[in-house]
Design an enzyme around this catalytic site. Structure first.
Site, short mmCIF file in Angstrom:
data_model
loop_
_atom_site.label_atom_id
_atom_site.label_comp_id
_atom_site.label_asym_id
_atom_site.label_seq_id
_atom_site.Cartn_x
_atom_site.Cartn_y
_atom_site.Cartn_z
N PHE A 175 0.81 -1.23 0.00
CA PHE A 175 0.00 0.00 0.00
C PHE A 175 0.84 1.27 0.00
O PHE A 175 0.34 2.34 0.31
CB PHE A 175 -0.95 0.00 1.21
CG PHE A 175 -1.84 -1.20 1.25
CD1 PHE A 175 -2.99 -1.25 0.47
CD2 PHE A 175 -1.53 -2.30 2.03
CE1 PHE A 175 -3.81 -2.37 0.48
CE2 PHE A 175 -2.34 -3.43 2.04
CZ PHE A 175 -3.49 -3.46 1.27
N ARG A 189 2.80 4.66 -0.82
CA ARG A 189 2.58 5.80 -1.72
C ARG A 189 3.93 6.30 -2.19
O ARG A 189 4.87 6.39 -1.38
CB ARG A 189 1.88 6.95 -0.97
CG ARG A 189 0.50 6.63 -0.47
CD ARG A 189 0.11 7.57 0.65
NE ARG A 189 0.97 7.37 1.81
CZ ARG A 189 1.02 8.18 2.87
NH1 ARG A 189 0.28 9.26 2.91
NH2 ARG A 189 1.81 7.91 3.89
N ASN A 198 -7.68 1.26 -3.52
CA ASN A 198 -7.39 2.29 -4.53
C ASN A 198 -8.67 2.82 -5.18
O ASN A 198 -8.76 4.01 -5.49
CB ASN A 198 -6.41 1.75 -5.58
CG ASN A 198 -4.97 1.86 -5.11
OD1 ASN A 198 -4.70 2.33 -4.01
ND2 ASN A 198 -4.03 1.43 -5.94
N LEU A 217 -9.74 14.51 0.07
CA LEU A 217 -10.80 15.39 -0.42
C LEU A 217 -10.15 16.64 -1.00
O LEU A 217 -10.70 17.74 -0.90
CB LEU A 217 -11.78 15.76 0.71
CG LEU A 217 -12.72 14.65 1.18
CD1 LEU A 217 -13.65 15.16 2.28
CD2 LEU A 217 -13.56 14.10 0.00
N CYS A 255 -0.96 4.03 -10.58
CA CYS A 255 -1.78 3.11 -9.77
C CYS A 255 -3.27 3.39 -9.85
O CYS A 255 -4.02 2.60 -10.41
CB CYS A 255 -1.30 3.15 -8.33
SG CYS A 255 0.44 2.74 -8.18
C1 UGA Z 1 -1.67 5.12 -4.43
C2 UGA Z 1 -2.26 4.74 -3.07
O1 UGA Z 1 -2.46 5.92 -2.28
C3 UGA Z 1 -1.31 3.79 -2.32
O2 UGA Z 1 -1.90 3.39 -1.10
C4 UGA Z 1 -1.06 2.56 -3.21
O3 UGA Z 1 -0.14 1.67 -2.60
C5 UGA Z 1 -0.47 3.02 -4.54
O4 UGA Z 1 -1.39 3.94 -5.18
C6 UGA Z 1 -0.28 1.80 -5.38
O5 UGA Z 1 -1.28 1.25 -5.84
O6 UGA Z 1 0.84 1.33 -5.51
P1 UGA Z 1 0.21 6.86 -5.24
O7 UGA Z 1 -0.22 6.49 -6.62
O8 UGA Z 1 1.66 6.90 -4.90
O9 UGA Z 1 -0.46 5.84 -4.18
O10 UGA Z 1 -0.36 8.31 -4.96
P2 UGA Z 1 -1.51 8.98 -4.07
O11 UGA Z 1 -0.88 9.72 -2.98
O12 UGA Z 1 -2.58 8.02 -3.75
O13 UGA Z 1 -2.07 10.06 -5.12
C7 UGA Z 1 -2.71 9.61 -6.33
C8 UGA Z 1 -3.19 10.80 -7.12
O14 UGA Z 1 -4.31 11.40 -6.48
C9 UGA Z 1 -2.17 11.94 -7.31
O15 UGA Z 1 -2.23 12.39 -8.65
C10 UGA Z 1 -2.66 13.02 -6.36
O16 UGA Z 1 -2.31 14.30 -6.80
C11 UGA Z 1 -4.16 12.81 -6.43
N1 UGA Z 1 -4.89 13.31 -5.24
C12 UGA Z 1 -4.63 12.81 -4.01
C13 UGA Z 1 -5.87 14.28 -5.41
O17 UGA Z 1 -6.14 14.74 -6.54
N2 UGA Z 1 -6.55 14.72 -4.31
C14 UGA Z 1 -6.31 14.24 -3.06
O18 UGA Z 1 -6.97 14.68 -2.11
C15 UGA Z 1 -5.32 13.25 -2.91
#
Ligand code: UGA
Length: 478
Positions: A178, A180, A240, A282, A292
């Site tokens: 999991f 990030r 996810n 949010l 991912c």
């Molecule tokens: C995500 C999951 O959060 C991890 O738990 C998981 O292990 C990983 O995928 C995976 O499958 O390997 P990650 O892709 O590194 O992690 O990034 P996140 O922090 O989840 O962000 C994903 C996207 O959502 C980013 O583009 C971020 O900018 C966006 N985001 C995040 C938003 O637009 N709003 C938010 O409030 C949070």
């Protein structure tokens, strides 16, 4: 001479003590795949005392990691490699033979979206399974960490059983990861939880062996959930999908706010105070990208359809759709802020990575917006503090700037699409002096809007009243 008694044990206890000693022995671990997941996992396992051999088919990648230079940016990884190197416990190689004798084989390869489809491409998982099979013994354990479609774990075990030495009982746990990007080391050393998907006659022994791998984190109190294979596979894609749904939910609210005149940041704050909802994830803006969330919701849906359960996950299509619309919204906003068209408009794109503290540009909202603007005739200049090499590789058609100032020089519109600290803390007064028109789109709701307005900028944040003011209101009373 010390006796067993002096060690607090009796002679009769000697076999038990030997077992306990054996249980404390650091393990020999093989890690297959050294991308964001595998390289971090290998380094963290070595840091926690195990002996690790990490294998990658890409010789350049293995050589770079062996030299302590990760081929991607992950905060703290270079330092961790340097810290572990003198112990001699971490080897990077392309040679599977070096994994012979490992107690545990971790499968950490990628499962990208299939070319021309939505399903996950599990080619690398099966290839890794086939490669380790000859080295398995009945004492060793294979642990799958990759994100895989329902049914993969059982099929991977069958694949290995067909190729392992005849007398070997293949043991497999599915143990989704999991972490990030950007905080991957912290997430690996201090995970929220462990999930062990176990099945078959060796399940208890498999759990005990994996507990030894994770002894340090388990001793810190990390919860552990034991399930069957299918549930373990689903936990990852469900998590996810939930995160993606949360982001698209708030972005749907942003669409309403933009049209009706509300403020999505205040809305998120207010609903987030309800502990059942929570404020995390949010963050309204240009939406989610990366290697991912986008591909996992598509693969989950594709697999559900294969299983005749498409209706159960049909909502993920809308989650994806809302997310794509956020990108279109920025493209439209640039035109609206520039007198109606894109042709000749100079746009500074600040950010290329899918999120800050990463150089990953896979499915990056920033790059897809930049490309769409350029396709419509805008002059786009992109800058990112870490992701420039990757961005240039995947989007060579775009113009790139040397730094933030260079990107903003003579710009008609500045768009902040990845919330790097250097953009969040940029000086609006100084930046106003280099642009042609002081117009800024805050694509991540990350800037102090009042400071930008005070410095003379027209400030537009997605999903907030200020951004909506530039748009025609869809107000039935007008
Ligand atoms: C995500 C999951 O959060 C991890 O738990 C998981 O292990 C990983 O995928 C995976 O499958 O390997 P990650 O892709 O590194 O992690 O990034 P996140 O922090 O989840 O962000 C994903 C996207 O959502 C980013 O583009 C971020 O900018 C966006 N985001 C995040 C938003 O637009 N709003 C938010 O409030 C949070």
């Amino acid at each position: 001479m010390l006796t067993h008694q002096q060690f607090g044990t009796s002679v009769d206890d000697a076999p038990a003590a030997a077992d306990a000693e054996q249980a404390r022995r650091p393990l020999r671990i093989a890690v297959i795949g050294t991308g964001y997941l595998g390289a971090v996992h290998a380094a963290c396992m070595a840091y926690q005392g195990h002996s690790v051999v990490a294998v990658d088919a890409d010789a350049g990648k293995a050589a770079a990691l062996a030299a302590g230079r990760p081929p991607f940016f992950e905060p703290g990884l270079e330092e961790l490699l340097a810290e572990v190197a003198p112990t001699g416990r971490l080897t990077f190689t392309t040679d599977y033979a070096l994994t012979a004798g490992s107690d545990v084989f971790f499968l950490c390869v990628g499962t990208p979206q299939q070319q021309g489809g939505y399903a996950a491409d599990t080619t690398y998982v099966y290839a890794a399974a086939r490669s380790v099979a000859p080295y398995l013994t009945s004492d060793s354990l294979v642990v799958g960490k990759s994100t895989v479609p329902i049914g993969t774990a059982a099929a991977v075990r069958d694949t290995m059983a067909a190729l392992a030495p005849a007398e070997v009982t293949v043991r497999l746990v599915w143990n989704p990861e999991f972490l990030r990007e950007g905080v991957a080391i912290q997430d690996t050393l201090h995970p929220d939880r462990f999930v062990y998907g176990v099945q078959g006659p060796t399940a208890e022994a498999d759990i005990a062996l994996l507990d030894r791998v994770y002894a340090t984190s388990l001793a810190d109190g990390t919860p552990r959930v034991v399930t069957d294979y299918v549930t373990a596979e689903m936990v990852k894609t469900a998590a996810n999908s939930f995160l993606a749904t949360k982001i698209s939910f708030i972005n749907a609210m942003a669409e309403i706010c933009e049209s009706a005149g509300g403020d999505v940041v205040k809305l998120a704050e207010a609903i987030g105070h309800d502990e059942r909802i929570g404020r995390k994830f949010l963050g309204a803006g240009v939406g989610f990208g990366g290697g991912c969330l986008p591909k996992d919701i598509r693969a989950f849906r594709a697999r559900a359809e294969e299983l005749g359960l498409g209706q159960s996950l049909a909502f993920l299509h809308e989650v994806d759709g809302i997310n794509q619309r956020r990108r279109d919204r920025v493209v439209d906003l640039v035109a609206q802020l520039s007198g109606g068209g894109h042709a000749g408009v100079r746009v500074a794109i600040l950010g290329a990575a899918f999120k800050p503290h990463s150089d990953d540009v896979r499915d990056s909202p920033a790059l897809s917006i930049a490309a769409a603007l350029q396709d419509r005739g805008a002059h786009v200049r992109v800058f990112d503090p870490k992701a420039m090499p990757n961005a240039k590789h995947v989007a060579p058609q775009l113009q790139y700037a040397a730094d933030m100032w260079d990107a903003c020089a003579d710009a008609d519109v500045v768009a902040v699409l990845t919330e790097w600290p250097e953009f969040r803390t940029a000086d609006p007064v100084a930046l106003a002096n280099v642009v042609r028109r002081p117009v800024i789109i805050d694509g991540r709701n990350a800037l102090p809007g009042s400071a930008w307005t005070a410095a003379g900028w027209t400030y537009h944040a997605l999903g907030r009243a200020a951004a909506a003011s530039a748009l025609p209101r869809k107000d039935s009373h007008s």
